[in-house]
Design a protein around this motif. Sequence first.
Motif, PDB file in Angstrom:
ATOM      1  N   VAL A  64       0.834  -1.204   0.000  1.00 54.28           N
ATOM      2  CA  VAL A  64       0.000   0.000   0.000  1.00 54.28           C
ATOM      3  C   VAL A  64       0.868   1.253   0.000  1.00 54.28           C
ATOM      4  CG1 VAL A  64      -1.821   1.273   1.180  1.00 54.28           C
ATOM      5  CG2 VAL A  64      -1.724  -1.214   1.369  1.00 54.28           C
ATOM      6  N   PHE A  65       0.596   2.159  -0.924  1.00 52.40           N
ATOM      7  CA  PHE A  65       1.280   3.455  -0.965  1.00 52.40           C
ATOM      8  C   PHE A  65       0.232   4.553  -0.817  1.00 52.40           C
ATOM      9  CE2 PHE A  65       3.889   0.448  -3.348  1.00 52.40           C
ATOM     10  CZ  PHE A  65       5.062   0.540  -2.615  1.00 52.40           C
ATOM     11  N   HIS A  66       0.236   5.187   0.361  1.00 54.26           N
ATOM     12  CA  HIS A  66      -0.646   6.335   0.578  1.00 54.26           C
ATOM     13  C   HIS A  66       0.032   7.536  -0.057  1.00 54.26           C
ATOM     14  CE1 HIS A  66      -1.645   3.538   3.907  1.00 54.26           C
ATOM     15  NE2 HIS A  66      -2.875   3.877   3.570  1.00 54.26           N
ATOM     16  N   ILE A  67      -0.687   8.248  -0.887  1.00 52.83           N
ATOM     17  CA  ILE A  67      -0.094   9.365  -1.633  1.00 52.83           C
ATOM     18  C   ILE A  67      -0.713  10.669  -1.137  1.00 52.83           C
ATOM     19  CG2 ILE A  67       0.269  10.329  -3.931  1.00 52.83           C
ATOM     20  CD1 ILE A  67      -0.329   7.350  -4.920  1.00 52.83           C
ATOM     21  N   ASN A  68       0.082  11.466  -0.435  1.00 47.72           N
ATOM     22  CA  ASN A  68      -0.444  12.671   0.223  1.00 47.72           C
ATOM     23  C   ASN A  68      -1.656  12.279   1.075  1.00 47.72           C
ATOM     24  OD1 ASN A  68       1.600  14.252  -0.755  1.00 47.72           O
ATOM     25  ND2 ASN A  68       0.431  15.066  -2.471  1.00 47.72           N
TER      26      ASN A  68
ATOM     27  N   ALA B  17       8.911   2.091  -1.913  1.00 51.99           N
ATOM     28  CA  ALA B  17       8.307   3.031  -2.871  1.00 51.99           C
ATOM     29  C   ALA B  17       9.107   3.048  -4.171  1.00 51.99           C
ATOM     30  CB  ALA B  17       8.243   4.431  -2.265  1.00 51.99           C
ATOM     31  N   HIS B  66       3.897  12.922  -1.527  1.00 49.68           N
ATOM     32  CA  HIS B  66       4.532  12.225  -0.416  1.00 49.68           C
ATOM     33  C   HIS B  66       3.969  10.814  -0.412  1.00 49.68           C
ATOM     34  CE1 HIS B  66       4.698  16.535   0.784  1.00 49.68           C
ATOM     35  NE2 HIS B  66       5.916  16.189   1.127  1.00 49.68           N
ATOM     36  N   ILE B  67       4.845   9.827  -0.393  1.00 52.24           N
ATOM     37  CA  ILE B  67       4.404   8.435  -0.502  1.00 52.24           C
ATOM     38  C   ILE B  67       4.673   7.733   0.820  1.00 52.24           C
ATOM     39  CG2 ILE B  67       4.713   6.278  -1.775  1.00 52.24           C
ATOM     40  CD1 ILE B  67       5.887   8.185  -4.054  1.00 52.24           C
ATOM     41  N   ASN B  68       3.614   7.406   1.548  1.00 47.74           N
ATOM     42  CA  ASN B  68       3.753   6.885   2.912  1.00 47.74           C
ATOM     43  C   ASN B  68       4.674   7.820   3.706  1.00 47.74           C
ATOM     44  OD1 ASN B  68       1.979   4.804   2.408  1.00 47.74           O
ATOM     45  ND2 ASN B  68       3.548   3.279   2.032  1.00 47.74           N
TER      46      ASN B  68
END
Lengths: 101, 101
Positions: A64-68, B17, B66-68
């Motif tokens: 999982v990559f949360h982006i902003n 990432a 911003h990625i994680n």
Amino acid sequence: MKRATFYHAGCAVCRAAENELVRAMDRSQVSVEIVHLGKQKDRIDEAVKAGVESVPALVIDGNVFHINFGASINNVRLAMGPSEKDQEEVVAGMRAGWGIR
Amino acid sequence: MKRATFYHAGCAVCRAAENELVRAMDRSQVSVEIVHLGKQKDRIDEAVKAGVESVPALVIDGNVFHINFGASINNVRLAMGPSEKDQEEVVAGMRAGWGIR
């Protein structure tokens, strides 16, 4: 072929991530599915299960990559209102409590 | 051709990432530069100026993603110690204060 799912909720932060980052992905390497959780609330549980805590998020082969940060997944869920299943359970509970068949 | 810069600090979150997301970008659409701020501390100011608050971050045509969360840019800066310019300024200040030429 890698598989990716981009979960979003139509927010401005989500759109920027989709337009700039997701569109720049190499579709010969990665098959990308775009899921608007505001329109597909039946996919919210799947996103949570995959580890998504906020949107926009990109899940690539289980990572999982949360982006902003657009919105928390809980706020997306709240904004969507109860699911049909939840609604049915609430009504069934009221019927049972009040002795209505 | 879009231009992207991936700023990282060699952390596990950064490597994930880079491996999953940055490697999956379409290099025919985007020219990607990878900058390890732990090894190129002279690029930290540039990252801050671009809006990078934490690493890993991907800047695509001026938009910051911003990625994680691996580390804040301030912690990267602290971990790197003072720059040569800062060191020179500190020494110059001490010389001036103590009257040493």
